[in-house]
Write a protein that holds these residues in place. Structure first.
Motif, PDB file in Angstrom:
ATOM      1  N   ARG A 175     -17.948   3.863   9.140  1.00  0.00           N
ATOM      2  CA  ARG A 175     -17.384   3.072   8.049  1.00  0.00           C
ATOM      3  C   ARG A 175     -15.879   3.035   8.208  1.00  0.00           C
ATOM      4  NH1 ARG A 175     -18.997   5.109   2.231  1.00  0.00           N
ATOM      5  NH2 ARG A 175     -21.021   4.626   3.155  1.00  0.00           N
ATOM      6  N   PRO A 176     -15.251   1.883   8.050  1.00  0.00           N
ATOM      7  CA  PRO A 176     -13.815   1.806   8.209  1.00  0.00           C
ATOM      8  C   PRO A 176     -13.122   2.694   7.184  1.00  0.00           C
ATOM      9  CG  PRO A 176     -14.788  -0.398   8.156  1.00  0.00           C
ATOM     10  CD  PRO A 176     -15.855   0.556   7.759  1.00  0.00           C
ATOM     11  N   ASN A 177     -11.968   3.251   7.598  1.00  0.00           N
ATOM     12  CA  ASN A 177     -11.208   4.079   6.672  1.00  0.00           C
ATOM     13  C   ASN A 177     -10.511   3.208   5.651  1.00  0.00           C
ATOM     14  OD1 ASN A 177     -11.243   7.001   7.619  1.00  0.00           O
ATOM     15  ND2 ASN A 177     -10.900   5.865   9.529  1.00  0.00           N
ATOM     16  N   HIS A 178     -10.363   3.702   4.468  1.00  0.00           N
ATOM     17  CA  HIS A 178      -9.707   3.021   3.375  1.00  0.00           C
ATOM     18  C   HIS A 178      -9.078   4.104   2.505  1.00  0.00           C
ATOM     19  CE1 HIS A 178      -9.201   0.909  -0.454  1.00  0.00           C
ATOM     20  NE2 HIS A 178      -9.237  -0.205   0.246  1.00  0.00           N
ATOM     21  N   PRO A 179      -7.867   3.862   1.928  1.00  0.00           N
ATOM     22  CA  PRO A 179      -7.227   4.901   1.123  1.00  0.00           C
ATOM     23  C   PRO A 179      -8.119   5.496   0.049  1.00  0.00           C
ATOM     24  CG  PRO A 179      -5.693   3.109   1.519  1.00  0.00           C
ATOM     25  CD  PRO A 179      -7.019   2.669   2.083  1.00  0.00           C
ATOM     26  N   LEU A 180      -8.991   4.664  -0.553  1.00  0.00           N
ATOM     27  CA  LEU A 180      -9.872   5.182  -1.602  1.00  0.00           C
ATOM     28  C   LEU A 180     -10.905   6.147  -1.048  1.00  0.00           C
ATOM     29  CD1 LEU A 180     -10.526   1.991  -3.767  1.00  0.00           C
ATOM     30  CD2 LEU A 180      -9.189   3.998  -4.407  1.00  0.00           C
ATOM     31  N   HIS A 181     -11.139   6.091   0.260  1.00  0.00           N
ATOM     32  CA  HIS A 181     -12.152   6.941   0.868  1.00  0.00           C
ATOM     33  C   HIS A 181     -11.590   8.252   1.386  1.00  0.00           C
ATOM     34  CE1 HIS A 181     -14.543   3.014   1.806  1.00  0.00           C
ATOM     35  NE2 HIS A 181     -14.739   3.433   0.580  1.00  0.00           N
ATOM     36  N   GLY A 182     -10.272   8.442   1.359  1.00  0.00           N
ATOM     37  CA  GLY A 182      -9.705   9.667   1.906  1.00  0.00           C
ATOM     38  C   GLY A 182      -8.389  10.071   1.285  1.00  0.00           C
ATOM     39  N   PRO A 183      -7.288   9.383   1.639  1.00  0.00           N
ATOM     40  CA  PRO A 183      -5.974   9.808   1.163  1.00  0.00           C
ATOM     41  C   PRO A 183      -5.821   9.870  -0.354  1.00  0.00           C
ATOM     42  CG  PRO A 183      -5.741   8.280   2.989  1.00  0.00           C
ATOM     43  CD  PRO A 183      -7.193   8.291   2.626  1.00  0.00           C
TER      44      PRO A 183
END
Length: 293
Positions: free
Chosen positions: A6-14
């Motif tokens: 799955r592509p990274n996205h700020p809501l998914h990590g940072p």
């Protein structure tokens, strides 16, 4: 356990990690309301004991038993020991060498250990901003205690090790809530004897209960759930660099709540830190394998 790219996205990590940092940033302000009779190490231990138990209870429903049965128990024990080590080293460091020095050393150690090789420019810029922010506001009576600095380094190394252990276990497919629950449940058990030896009578007061509830529910339980979720899609190196946002939150609370004043050097440091963290959250990353659950 199923997984997919799955592509990274700020809501998914940072962003979950930054939210956790915002909660951690309230620790100092909340701790200042503890009864005068409460030893610093007891305040930190109480928050970890109660918050760790809450995380363990949450983790049971998310697969903690499976983690205990299938994960490398040596890594789980190391994770628990480093969480306990952070709490037991950081609070005495603050007592010996002051908040400014202890915070700077502890929070800068982990990103330097894990983040320099991954993103050297962003990591070193964030560390510089953190140092300017915290030390710029230090008063003339700031003391540099060698043992206190050493304890702060131990706290920073402990935090780096915890982040690396949990990130590794989560990358293997174990649910983040289960991993965090097992690790913090173990840390809670390790720290409980320290709390009992340090004394618990202060917790019976209204202020004591309020402080422990804040530290346990917000700065331990909720914050580490967010941090664990963020680690599912963020490397340990990036995560530890993002945690440098914590002193910025603490500084703003000091100004707004406590009425402290920050010199221009600290505000400049906060601006440098903000730029580095913003760049880190936007930096492109290779899509990683994401586990469900």
């Amino acid at each position: 356990m199923p997984s997919h790219a799955r592509p990274n996205h700020p809501l998914h990590g940072p962003l979950p990690i930054l939210a956790a940092c915002a909660l951690w940033g309230t620790t100092g302000t909340a701790g200042s309301f503890a009864p005068a009779s409460a030893p610093a190490i007891a305040v930190g231990s109480a928050g970890l004991v109660v918050g760790g138990l809450l995380l363990l209870l949450t983790g049971i429903g998310a697969g903690a038993r499976e983690v205990l049965a299938t994960a490398d128990r040596r890594l789980l024990l190391l994770g628990s020991a480093t969480v306990a080590g952070y709490a037991l080293a950081f609070y005495p460091a603050v007592a010996r060498t002051g908040v400014a020095v202890a915070t700077t050393v502890a929070l800068a150690t982990a990103p330097i250990v894990l983040g320099v090789r991954a993103r050297p420019a962003l990591t070193l810029t964030a560390v510089l901003g953190c140092a300017l922010l915290v030390l710029g506001g230090a008063t003339g009576d700031t003391r540099i205690d060698p043992l206190g600095v050493a304890l702060a380094v131990v706290a920073g190394l402990s935090y780096a090790a915890y982040s690396a252990v949990c990130a590794h276990l989560i990358s293997l497919g174990h649910p983040s809530r289960a991993v965090v629950g097992v690790v913090f449940g173990g840390a809670s058990a390790l720290v409980l004897p320290v709390l009992l030896l340090a004394g618990v009578s202060w917790i019976a007061s209204t202020a004591g209960l309020a402080v422990v509830a804040h530290l346990a529910v917000l700065t331990t339980f909720l914050s580490y759930l967010l941090f664990g979720y963020g680690l599912r899609r963020t490397t340990a190196a990036a995560a530890t660099t993002l945690t440098l946002a914590e002193p910025a939150v603490a500084a703003v609370l000091g100004v707004v709540v406590v009425g402290e004043r920050l010199p221009w050097v600290s505000w400049a440091g906060m601006a440098v830190l903000a730029v580095a963290l913003a760049a880190l959250t936007r930096a492109p990353r290779t899509p990683e394998t994401i586990t469900t659950g």
